[in-house]
Design a protein around this motif. Structure first.
Motif: not given
Length: 303
Positions: A53-82
């Motif tokens: 969601e936009r707040r002024g000129r910034s893009m801020v994660l929504t609550e669902m966006g925060q959850m998706v980011f946590r999963y994505a962070d773990e997914i790509f971290s595991i990918g790097n380990e692989l």
């Protein structure tokens, strides 16, 4: 409902969240901003949710966006380990802890709070960032940090959705060189009136608390110098430029590391320390470890 996750779109979202906006992410990915925006919109449409969601000129994660980011962070971290495992590289640390430390926080307190992370059974990579509190909280909100250490609670006016976890509290102790301890220990705290002291700067909670206590005791110390950095303050104290005030919880560390002597304890001035996270209930194993150790060990006599 997502039938098949497009990992390219997920990676683009992950990069935007990590980099803090479309422009820096587009530069890192060598893509145009319109292309990147379109990919994020496709991901949002496929998931049926808003990620930003936009707040002024910034893009801020929504609550669902925060959850998706946590999963994505773990997914790509595991990918790097692989990838590392396939290429025969040594395995990376199994756990990372990204910590924000305000520049005004006592360095010895920071070390004592984080020390249990170094003693955990699993390997942990500790990454510490120092800065102004407001900047660190912004990074926390964007999930660039797992936790922020602080000597005051997060207040509503800062407009950051996060939670305070009290680590503990302790009073403070005045330290000085051996010669100062001999001179000012007698008749403490009256001996502080007119005595040379090194104090934290006006923007710190400890300074404000000390000034209230001085006023209540009708004591006017000679403030020789003021420091925002607590480590620099202690070095000047070690050189005999004035007495210093530190949390009693790190008294032994201060005495051993800086060869200073305790002059007197101020029970009325209390410092509280917090771990601030976006989670109401802590889940990160390393954050849980530092909270439990602080409460059971570092501040156990004071909480």
């Amino acid at each position: 409902m997502v039938d098949w996750l497009n990992y390219h779109h997920l990676m683009y979202f992950w990069m935007v969240a990590k980099e803090g906006g479309i422009t820096p992410a587009a530069e890192a990915l060598h893509l145009s901003q319109p292309t990147l925006s379109t990919q994020i919109q496709k991901l949002e449409k496929s998931m049926g949710i808003k990620l930003f969601e936009r707040r002024g000129r910034s893009m801020v994660l929504t609550e669902m966006g925060q959850m998706v980011f946590r999963y994505a962070d773990e997914i790509f971290s595991i990918g790097n380990e692989l990838t590392d495992a396939v290429r025969g590289r040594p395995s990376k640390d199994t756990l990372r802890l990204l910590v924000g430390v305000p520049d005004v926080l006592h360095k010895l307190v920071t070390y004592r709070i984080l020390k249990p992370v170094l003693e955990m059974g699993e390997r942990v990579k500790l990454v510490c960032y120092e800065g102004k509190m407001q900047e660190l909280l912004a990074d926390l909100a964007m999930h660039r940090l797992d936790v922020v250490l602080a000597d005051s609670q997060l207040t509503p006016e800062l407009n950051v959705k996060a939670f305070n976890h009290l680590l503990g509290q302790c009073d403070v102790t005045v330290f000085g060189t051996a010669a100062m301890a001999k001179k000012y220990s007698r008749d403490f705290p009256r001996s502080l009136d007119g005595a040379p002291m090194l104090l934290p700067t006006q923007n710190t909670l400890l300074r404000r608390s000390l000034e209230q206590w001085f006023d209540h005791q009708d004591i006017t110390p000679d403030v020789a110098h003021e420091f925002e950095d607590s480590a620099v303050l202690k070095v000047f104290g070690q050189a005999g430029e004035g007495m210093i005030v530190v949390p009693t919880a790190i008294s032994h560390d201060v005495a051993n590391q800086y060869s200073l002597k305790p002059i007197g304890r101020i029970a009325e001035v209390v410092e509280r320390f917090y771990a601030i996270s976006v989670e109401r209930r802590l889940k990160h194993p390393a954050v849980v470890a530092i909270c439990e150790s602080a409460r059971e060990d570092l501040f156990s006599d004071e909480t």
